[in-house]
Design a protein around this motif. Structure first.
Motif, PDB file in Angstrom:
ATOM      1  N   ASN A 161       0.812  -1.213   0.000  1.00 23.34           N
ATOM      2  CA  ASN A 161       0.000   0.000   0.000  1.00 23.34           C
ATOM      3  C   ASN A 161       0.848   1.267   0.000  1.00 23.34           C
ATOM      4  OD1 ASN A 161      -2.592  -1.218   0.027  1.00 23.34           O
ATOM      5  ND2 ASN A 161      -2.352  -1.693   2.192  1.00 23.34           N
TER       6      ASN A 161
ATOM      7  N   PRO B  29      -6.029   6.599   5.350  1.00 24.58           N
ATOM      8  CA  PRO B  29      -6.700   5.341   4.975  1.00 24.58           C
ATOM      9  C   PRO B  29      -5.745   4.149   4.931  1.00 24.58           C
ATOM     10  CG  PRO B  29      -7.445   7.133   3.569  1.00 24.58           C
ATOM     11  CD  PRO B  29      -6.275   7.660   4.341  1.00 24.58           C
ATOM     12  N   THR B  30      -4.542   4.365   4.383  1.00 20.09           N
ATOM     13  CA  THR B  30      -3.562   3.282   4.273  1.00 20.09           C
ATOM     14  C   THR B  30      -3.101   2.800   5.645  1.00 20.09           C
ATOM     15  OG1 THR B  30      -2.767   3.975   2.105  1.00 20.09           O
ATOM     16  CG2 THR B  30      -1.257   2.706   3.462  1.00 20.09           C
TER      17      THR B  30
ATOM     18  N   SER C 211      -6.104   1.017   7.767  1.00 23.31           N
ATOM     19  CA  SER C 211      -6.428  -0.330   7.304  1.00 23.31           C
ATOM     20  C   SER C 211      -5.276  -1.294   7.554  1.00 23.31           C
ATOM     21  CB  SER C 211      -6.785  -0.310   5.813  1.00 23.31           C
ATOM     22  OG  SER C 211      -5.719   0.194   5.037  1.00 23.31           O
TER      23      SER C 211
ATOM     24  N   THR D   3     -11.216   1.018   4.346  1.00 20.42           N
ATOM     25  CA  THR D   3     -10.301   1.852   3.567  1.00 20.42           C
ATOM     26  C   THR D   3     -11.070   2.783   2.644  1.00 20.42           C
ATOM     27  OG1 THR D   3      -8.789  -0.039   3.558  1.00 20.42           O
ATOM     28  CG2 THR D   3      -8.239   1.804   2.125  1.00 20.42           C
TER      29      THR D   3
ATOM     30  N   TYR E 179     -11.198   6.783   2.724  1.00 23.91           N
ATOM     31  CA  TYR E 179     -10.759   7.479   1.514  1.00 23.91           C
ATOM     32  C   TYR E 179     -11.785   8.528   1.100  1.00 23.91           C
ATOM     33  CZ  TYR E 179      -9.579   8.394  -3.355  1.00 23.91           C
ATOM     34  OH  TYR E 179      -9.281   9.007  -4.536  1.00 23.91           O
TER      35      TYR E 179
END
Length: 709
Positions: free
Chosen positions: A287, A443-444, A447, A503, A507
């Motif tokens: 990611n 988000p990265t 998650s 995620t 996002y």
């Protein structure tokens, strides 16, 4: 006696001021080749050591570029480390007792690291003059989230959720979605889809039933939808079923690629992490590659995990030139950041690194202490082995010439709390990390932390079945929180599917086109087992032979669970009153399957061109209203098996779609609600069947099996 005490106080005051004041500097214009100096750094523990530096010359590539000083390092320390190594970045370099700059970068990958570049101090001092708009990071005037002290934490721990609810209520948005009675502006994908559906003269492609092939076909259709040229996609393909979870993951990958940084693409920036096992580290690396970052495992935090009796903050912290320092994006049971060296300190302001870490300009990261465990010398890749300590301030600038920060001031951050229950081990673990408020990376990291929590709890590869429920506390939705739960199965890596919707939701919040979304808290519960809990639909038998529009029909749906006895569930379905007499086709399917045409018209497809077309709340509602993988759904469809009536059925579907498009938002929701019926089960439903019903005949077709969702 009094005079003596005054003298001592003055001496202490002068000493304190000198420790926090800038030393005299020497600019590049004063430097000459052959000048001798030294650099200060730490290679183990907290003891500063020095190595010799010889100035070779100044590199100046003209206006707009940053000057660099080329130098040679030598001496016992350099012999021990085999040159300048990672982690020495930021080490202050002095000539004639004056600060000239910071150890910055190697000359090249194939050059032995005894020669290196120094970032001039006059370039680094500009960092202190730059604007800091992220000191208050949102337009709704929420103050920076203060990281609590130990006393504050213990006092407020019991009332934490209640306090967040109050905060959300206080700052709720007033304009949240498309106004009632108005139609949302169509995005490019939706307009292109209607063009494709209205053509009906498109060449047929071969059907492919495996999941990978579905994704390939999906990619092609999305590309064609975004292309202004004539498409060669079969309209029938838009009626085929795909795994929505696969589609979301593929969409996320596209989003990451679209947002990939163009800076320094040939050299990935090292990000040091802790708490991630090998499997989770690979997931994180995959990611982060779109952010030009590569994670490397390092030691655990010195401080106790969040929520323990130890505080995460070191109050009234101080640093001096040559000390190690951490620039941290995530802090807690899982960490991510980088370590370097302090170049200069003035009051509560610091400069360090001598180069960029993320090169994102004005940032909002944790500044931490760093502990140098030791140094691993290498011919080309030596490194200081280090770990992050307590939070001591905020890093607010990440520029080409270095990083800047403020001591004893703390960044806005989002707590991510993950509770994982592993059924096989009978074990339950809770993990907590704070993520510095950076919309690009949030988000990265969130998650990846959930994925790593599953990995740490189960202590195995994340195959099997999972149930997830996540809650995002945010003022972006009227309720003050966004909630979603679902169930997943995968024989290799269910973890990546488990975190997909989380995620995507984060996002959407982090790409809000109107304003920064205030995300106050993320809470995740995962129930995890290695067992395969899937089931296939065997049959769907109605409780009556005849039906009329508006009449209730109970379908007795027989399921075949994996390696278990058949079970039967009853699903009531009311025939829509507007349904015409004659044959009506119905699908009985797992909730994770969706028609490709349907998903392409939703807000789940995100491209740079389409992102402004739907509000953030509309996009979140698309996720919230998705059927779940463990649901059985009955809904109308067209007859995909009959060539005779296929064109007619497609035209009727297009006409119905146009009628739906003229409805208000509330009317559309009510219409869709009344056209399908669903029920939850304890299994991921991995197939679908088709049935038809009319006033005098009910026919059940053979099941169509697809791989697990």
């Amino acid at each position: 006696m009094i005079k003596y005490l005054v003298t001592i106080c003055l001496m202490l005051l002068l000493y304190t001021n000198s420790a926090l004041a800038m030393p005299p500097i020497m600019t590049t214009s004063e430097l000459k080749p052959g000048m001798q100096g030294y650099a200060e750094t730490v290679v183990q523990g907290a003891q500063q050591v020095s190595f010799n530096v010889e100035i070779i010359g100044v590199v100046n590539n003209g206006k707009g570029s940053s000057k660099q000083i080329l130098a040679r390092a030598y001496g016992p320390i350099i012999d021990e480390t085999n040159g300048v190594i990672h982690g020495m970045s930021g080490s202050p370099v002095y000539v004639d007792g004056k600060l000239i700059g910071a150890v910055a970068r190697a000359v090249g990958q194939d050059v032995l690291p005894y020669k290196f570049y120094i970032t001039p101090i006059e370039e680094m001092l500009k960092i202190w003059t730059l604007p800091d708009s992220l000191a208050v990071i949102n337009k709704s005037n929420i103050e920076k989230v203060k990281i609590p002290s130990l006393e504050e934490y213990e006092k407020n721990q019991d009332n934490y959720d209640e306090n967040i609810d109050k905060e959300v209520e206080k700052y709720k948005s007033k304009h949240l979605a498309t106004p009632e009675g108005q139609e949302a502006v169509k995005g490019k994908a939706q307009k292109r889809l209607e063009e494709i559906l209205s053509g009906l003269d498109i060449e047929t492609q071969e059907d492919k039933t495996d999941v990978d092939a579905d994704i390939v076909q999906t990619d092609k259709i999305i590309k064609d939808l975004e292309d202004n040229s004539k498409t060669d996609v079969n309209a029938d393909k838009l009626e085929e079923h795909i795994s929505l979870t696969d589609f979301i993951l593929k969409s996320l990958e596209k989003q990451n690629k679209a947002q990939a940084s163009s800076f320094n693409n040939t050299s990935m920036m090292p990000i040091y992490v802790s708490g991630f096992n090998d499997n989770a580290l690979n997931f994180l690396a995959n990611n982060l590659k779109y952010k030009n970052m590569t994670p490397y495992n390092t030691g655990e935090f010195i401080s106790a995990p969040m929520g323990n009796k130890d505080s995460d903050i070191k109050q009234n912290a101080t640093l001096k030139a040559g000390d190690p320092v951490g620039v941290v994006m995530a802090y807690g049971d899982f960490s991510a950041g980088g370590t370097g060296t302090v170049t200069a300190v003035e009051g509560n302001k610091i400069l360090g690194f001598g180069h960029a870490m993320t090169y994102k300009g004005n940032v909002n990261y944790f500044m931490t202490e760093a502990d140098i465990i030791g140094s691993a010398g290498g011919i080309l890749n030596g490194v200081k082995v280090s770990s992050f300590g307590k939070i001591i301030g905020r890093v607010n600038q990440d520029r080409f010439s270095g990083v800047g920060g403020i001591l004893n001031e703390y960044p806005s951050s989002i707590p991510v709390r993950v509770k994982v229950k592993d059924r096989n081990l009978g074990k339950e673990e809770t993990f907590v990390s704070k993520i510095a408020y950076d919309e690009d990376i949030l988000p990265t990291l969130a998650s990846s932390i959930v994925y790593a929590s599953m990995d740490r709890t189960a202590d195995r590869a994340s195959y099997g079945t999972s149930k997830i429920k996540f809650t995002i506390m945010t003022d972006e939705v009227p309720e003050g929180k966004f909630e979603r739960e679902n169930m997943f199965y995968d024989p290799k890596d269910v973890g990546q599917f488990t975190v997909g919707e989380l995620t995507q939701a984060l996002y959407f919040l982090c790409t809000n086109m109107d304003k920064p979304s205030n995300i106050l808290d993320v809470k995740v519960d995962v129930d995890f087992t290695s067992s395969r809990k899937t089931a296939s639909i065997v049959s769907a038998i109605p409780d009556k032979e005849e039906a009329k529009p508006g009449e209730l029909v109970n379908f007795n749906v027989t399921l075949k669970p994996y390696r278990r006895e058949n079970v039967t569930v009853t699903i009531p379905y009311t025939i829509p009153k507007t349904q015409k007499e004659g044959q009506m086709f119905l699908e009985v399917k797992g909730g994770g399957f969706v028609q490709l045409g349907q998903v392409l018209q939703s807000g789940l497809v995100v491209t740079p061109q389409d992102i402004a077309q739907l509000s953030t709340v509309d996009r979140l509602n698309e996720i919230k209203n998705l059927n779940k993988n463990n649901e059985i759904v009955i809904s109308p469809t067209i007859d995909v098996e009959s060539e005779k009536d296929q064109d007619k059925a497609i035209k009727e579907a297009i006409k119905l779609s146009e009628e739906i498009g003229k409805m208000s938002k509330k009317e559309r929701e009510e219409f869709n609600k009344n056209r399908e019926s669903k029920i939850s089960t304890d299994y991921v439903i991995d197939n679908f069947i088709q049935t038809s019903i009319n006033l005098s005949l009910i026919h059940i077709s053979e099941p169509t099996r697809q791989e697990a969702i």
